[in-house]
Design a protein around this motif. Structure first.
Motif, PDB file in Angstrom:
ATOM      1  N   GLY A  80      93.803  17.525 -24.031  1.00 50.77           N
ATOM      2  CA  GLY A  80      93.742  18.923 -23.631  1.00 50.77           C
ATOM      3  C   GLY A  80      92.410  19.326 -23.058  1.00 50.77           C
ATOM      4  O   GLY A  80      91.500  18.521 -22.860  1.00 50.77           O
ATOM      5  N   GLN A  81      92.314  20.612 -22.812  1.00 46.74           N
ATOM      6  CA  GLN A  81      91.137  21.247 -22.224  1.00 46.74           C
ATOM      7  C   GLN A  81      90.017  21.341 -23.257  1.00 46.74           C
ATOM      8  O   GLN A  81      90.268  21.430 -24.455  1.00 46.74           O
ATOM      9  CB  GLN A  81      91.543  22.655 -21.761  1.00 46.74           C
ATOM     10  CG  GLN A  81      90.449  23.488 -21.151  1.00 46.74           C
ATOM     11  CD  GLN A  81      90.110  23.048 -19.746  1.00 46.74           C
ATOM     12  OE1 GLN A  81      90.982  22.964 -18.899  1.00 46.74           O
ATOM     13  NE2 GLN A  81      88.857  22.785 -19.503  1.00 46.74           N
ATOM     14  N   LEU A  82      88.793  21.352 -22.777  1.00 47.31           N
ATOM     15  CA  LEU A  82      87.615  21.661 -23.583  1.00 47.31           C
ATOM     16  C   LEU A  82      87.064  23.006 -23.116  1.00 47.31           C
ATOM     17  O   LEU A  82      87.094  23.313 -21.924  1.00 47.31           O
ATOM     18  CB  LEU A  82      86.535  20.592 -23.408  1.00 47.31           C
ATOM     19  CG  LEU A  82      86.891  19.161 -23.825  1.00 47.31           C
ATOM     20  CD1 LEU A  82      85.782  18.203 -23.402  1.00 47.31           C
ATOM     21  CD2 LEU A  82      87.126  19.080 -25.320  1.00 47.31           C
ATOM     22  N   TYR A  83      86.552  23.787 -24.059  1.00 42.92           N
ATOM     23  CA  TYR A  83      85.987  25.101 -23.757  1.00 42.92           C
ATOM     24  C   TYR A  83      84.610  25.207 -24.382  1.00 42.92           C
ATOM     25  O   TYR A  83      84.385  24.682 -25.478  1.00 42.92           O
ATOM     26  CB  TYR A  83      86.859  26.214 -24.343  1.00 42.92           C
ATOM     27  CG  TYR A  83      88.271  26.245 -23.808  1.00 42.92           C
ATOM     28  CD1 TYR A  83      88.624  27.131 -22.795  1.00 42.92           C
ATOM     29  CD2 TYR A  83      89.251  25.392 -24.319  1.00 42.92           C
ATOM     30  CE1 TYR A  83      89.933  27.171 -22.309  1.00 42.92           C
ATOM     31  CE2 TYR A  83      90.542  25.423 -23.834  1.00 42.92           C
ATOM     32  CZ  TYR A  83      90.883  26.309 -22.836  1.00 42.92           C
ATOM     33  OH  TYR A  83      92.169  26.340 -22.353  1.00 42.92           O
ATOM     34  N   LEU A  84      83.711  25.901 -23.713  1.00 40.17           N
ATOM     35  CA  LEU A  84      82.377  26.104 -24.263  1.00 40.17           C
ATOM     36  C   LEU A  84      82.165  27.576 -24.577  1.00 40.17           C
ATOM     37  O   LEU A  84      82.367  28.447 -23.724  1.00 40.17           O
ATOM     38  CB  LEU A  84      81.304  25.638 -23.277  1.00 40.17           C
ATOM     39  CG  LEU A  84      79.883  25.618 -23.837  1.00 40.17           C
ATOM     40  CD1 LEU A  84      79.750  24.567 -24.943  1.00 40.17           C
ATOM     41  CD2 LEU A  84      78.863  25.359 -22.738  1.00 40.17           C
ATOM     42  N   GLU A  85      81.785  27.853 -25.823  1.00 46.12           N
ATOM     43  CA  GLU A  85      81.343  29.193 -26.202  1.00 46.12           C
ATOM     44  C   GLU A  85      79.850  29.279 -25.901  1.00 46.12           C
ATOM     45  O   GLU A  85      79.078  28.408 -26.295  1.00 46.12           O
ATOM     46  CB  GLU A  85      81.593  29.433 -27.690  1.00 46.12           C
ATOM     47  CG  GLU A  85      81.067  30.768 -28.173  1.00 46.12           C
ATOM     48  CD  GLU A  85      81.182  30.938 -29.680  1.00 46.12           C
ATOM     49  OE1 GLU A  85      80.203  31.421 -30.284  1.00 46.12           O
ATOM     50  OE2 GLU A  85      82.235  30.572 -30.245  1.00 46.12           O
ATOM     51  N   ILE A  86      79.452  30.338 -25.220  1.00 48.45           N
ATOM     52  CA  ILE A  86      78.045  30.554 -24.851  1.00 48.45           C
ATOM     53  C   ILE A  86      77.610  31.918 -25.351  1.00 48.45           C
ATOM     54  O   ILE A  86      78.274  32.926 -25.081  1.00 48.45           O
ATOM     55  CB  ILE A  86      77.842  30.493 -23.321  1.00 48.45           C
ATOM     56  CG1 ILE A  86      78.366  29.174 -22.744  1.00 48.45           C
ATOM     57  CG2 ILE A  86      76.372  30.698 -22.965  1.00 48.45           C
ATOM     58  CD1 ILE A  86      78.384  29.146 -21.224  1.00 48.45           C
ATOM     59  N   SER A  87      76.479  31.948 -26.063  1.00 44.26           N
ATOM     60  CA  SER A  87      75.912  33.213 -26.537  1.00 44.26           C
ATOM     61  C   SER A  87      74.408  33.213 -26.276  1.00 44.26           C
ATOM     62  O   SER A  87      73.638  32.623 -27.043  1.00 44.26           O
ATOM     63  CB  SER A  87      76.161  33.399 -28.041  1.00 44.26           C
ATOM     64  OG  SER A  87      77.530  33.488 -28.318  1.00 44.26           O
ATOM     65  N   PRO A  88      73.961  33.847 -25.185  1.00 45.70           N
ATOM     66  CA  PRO A  88      72.514  33.979 -24.979  1.00 45.70           C
ATOM     67  C   PRO A  88      71.923  34.810 -26.117  1.00 45.70           C
ATOM     68  O   PRO A  88      72.493  35.831 -26.499  1.00 45.70           O
ATOM     69  CB  PRO A  88      72.401  34.714 -23.640  1.00 45.70           C
ATOM     70  CG  PRO A  88      73.750  34.566 -22.995  1.00 45.70           C
ATOM     71  CD  PRO A  88      74.734  34.480 -24.115  1.00 45.70           C
ATOM     72  N   SER A 140      75.057  44.332 -25.044  1.00 40.73           N
ATOM     73  CA  SER A 140      75.604  44.523 -23.699  1.00 40.73           C
ATOM     74  C   SER A 140      76.396  43.310 -23.220  1.00 40.73           C
ATOM     75  O   SER A 140      77.131  43.394 -22.257  1.00 40.73           O
ATOM     76  CB  SER A 140      74.477  44.817 -22.706  1.00 40.73           C
ATOM     77  OG  SER A 140      73.559  43.742 -22.685  1.00 40.73           O
ATOM     78  N   GLY A 141      76.236  42.171 -23.866  1.00 40.98           N
ATOM     79  CA  GLY A 141      76.959  40.970 -23.460  1.00 40.98           C
ATOM     80  C   GLY A 141      77.587  40.333 -24.653  1.00 40.98           C
ATOM     81  O   GLY A 141      78.524  40.854 -25.227  1.00 40.98           O
ATOM     82  N   GLY A 142      77.022  39.228 -25.059  1.00 36.66           N
ATOM     83  CA  GLY A 142      77.470  38.635 -26.304  1.00 36.66           C
ATOM     84  C   GLY A 142      78.065  37.271 -26.191  1.00 36.66           C
ATOM     85  O   GLY A 142      77.370  36.307 -25.969  1.00 36.66           O
ATOM     86  N   LEU A 149      75.243  36.269 -14.190  1.00 41.75           N
ATOM     87  CA  LEU A 149      74.323  36.618 -15.270  1.00 41.75           C
ATOM     88  C   LEU A 149      75.113  36.832 -16.555  1.00 41.75           C
ATOM     89  O   LEU A 149      76.062  37.613 -16.581  1.00 41.75           O
ATOM     90  CB  LEU A 149      73.571  37.897 -14.906  1.00 41.75           C
ATOM     91  CG  LEU A 149      72.385  38.275 -15.785  1.00 41.75           C
ATOM     92  CD1 LEU A 149      71.219  37.326 -15.552  1.00 41.75           C
ATOM     93  CD2 LEU A 149      71.970  39.716 -15.486  1.00 41.75           C
ATOM     94  N   LEU A 150      74.743  36.108 -17.613  1.00 41.67           N
ATOM     95  CA  LEU A 150      75.337  36.305 -18.934  1.00 41.67           C
ATOM     96  C   LEU A 150      74.310  37.009 -19.805  1.00 41.67           C
ATOM     97  O   LEU A 150      73.188  36.541 -19.963  1.00 41.67           O
ATOM     98  CB  LEU A 150      75.746  34.970 -19.560  1.00 41.67           C
ATOM     99  CG  LEU A 150      76.695  34.083 -18.755  1.00 41.67           C
ATOM    100  CD1 LEU A 150      77.105  32.865 -19.582  1.00 41.67           C
ATOM    101  CD2 LEU A 150      77.914  34.843 -18.261  1.00 41.67           C
ATOM    102  N   GLU A 151      74.711  38.137 -20.375  1.00 41.66           N
ATOM    103  CA  GLU A 151      73.794  38.992 -21.124  1.00 41.66           C
ATOM    104  C   GLU A 151      73.840  38.694 -22.616  1.00 41.66           C
ATOM    105  O   GLU A 151      74.903  38.391 -23.158  1.00 41.66           O
ATOM    106  CB  GLU A 151      74.190  40.462 -20.931  1.00 41.66           C
ATOM    107  CG  GLU A 151      74.140  40.951 -19.499  1.00 41.66           C
ATOM    108  CD  GLU A 151      72.760  41.427 -19.096  1.00 41.66           C
ATOM    109  OE1 GLU A 151      71.857  41.424 -19.949  1.00 41.66           O
ATOM    110  OE2 GLU A 151      72.597  41.794 -17.929  1.00 41.66           O
ATOM    111  N   ALA A 204      84.663  38.534 -29.672  1.00 36.21           N
ATOM    112  CA  ALA A 204      83.972  37.854 -30.769  1.00 36.21           C
ATOM    113  C   ALA A 204      84.236  36.362 -30.685  1.00 36.21           C
ATOM    114  O   ALA A 204      85.182  35.916 -30.036  1.00 36.21           O
ATOM    115  CB  ALA A 204      84.472  38.387 -32.113  1.00 36.21           C
ATOM    116  N   SER A 205      83.408  35.616 -31.364  1.00 36.79           N
ATOM    117  CA  SER A 205      83.614  34.177 -31.497  1.00 36.79           C
ATOM    118  C   SER A 205      84.916  33.931 -32.257  1.00 36.79           C
ATOM    119  O   SER A 205      85.335  34.748 -33.081  1.00 36.79           O
ATOM    120  CB  SER A 205      82.434  33.582 -32.266  1.00 36.79           C
ATOM    121  OG  SER A 205      82.619  32.205 -32.449  1.00 36.79           O
TER     122      SER A 205
END
Length: 198
Positions: free
Chosen positions: A142-150, A88-90, A82-84, A53-54
């Motif tokens: 610090g690090q940067l992170y990207l949340e991706i949700s198709p 099935s992905g999320g 491939l990001l679903e 989950a986010s």
């Protein structure tokens, strides 16, 4: 490179200066067109994590610690993957190539690139020990992170893909009501009488 200067969004030459001073730390050299007139495109690193989950890490945790607790799969992005969407992905979290070591007077905000929205892909940036998405505190290191949700259909991404951008800001460039009235008197901002409370 903490320095006195005008408040507001940093232009391209100031972004380049941040990088030269080691306050933006890309793991690989910038692409030739990565610095935009008032923003920097952010690039995906070589691995993505599918998570349950986010999340936001909160003030006492890093994103890496939360990924470790929530990850379902690790996905290699070096040749593309491939990001679903949907069941099935999320939700996927990708460490970005760019890290930061901002001076105390520089903060930043991030947003998806317009092409990302046209593909119906939801993205937002996360930083360590944060309580907000898309907000980088002044002085953050610090690090940067990207949340991706198709959202609608699967997408193929690879290391180096640019789905989000960051704008750097010195100080608080917001105007209060009195300053807005004065600016409107000098250069009209809207037609008619502005509705600013007295």
């Amino acid at each position: 490179m903490a320095e006195d200067g005008p408040t507001g969004i940093l232009p391209a030459h100031r972004i380049a200066a941040l990088a030269e001073a080691g306050q933006i730390r890309p793991a690989t050299p910038f692409d030739a067109d990565q610095i935009q007139p008032a923003s920097l495109d952010l690039r995906l690193g070589p691995v993505a994590y599918r998570v349950r989950a986010s999340f936001l890490p909160g003030p006492s945790a890093t994103v890496a610690e939360r990924i470790e607790a929530l990850k379902l799969h690790e996905i290699d992005l070096t040749s593309g993957a491939l990001l679903e969407p949907g069941r099935s992905g999320g939700v996927y979290i990708v460490p970005l190539i760019e890290e930061l070591a901002l001076p105390a007077d520089i903060a930043a905000a991030t947003n998806p690139k317009s092409s990302t929205g046209r593909l119906d892909v939801f993205t937002r940036v996360i930083t360590d020990r944060s309580r907000e998405f898309d907000t980088v505190a002044a002085g953050y290191t610090g690090q940067l992170y990207l949340e991706i949700s198709p959202r609608t259909f699967p997408i193929i991404v690879r290391a180096g893909s640019r789905l989000s951008q960051i704008r750097f800001r010195r100080g608080n460039a917001r105007l209060d009501d009195t300053e807005l009235k004065a600016l409107h008197a000098e250069t009209p901002l809207v037609d008619g009488d502005p509705q600013i409370a007295d």
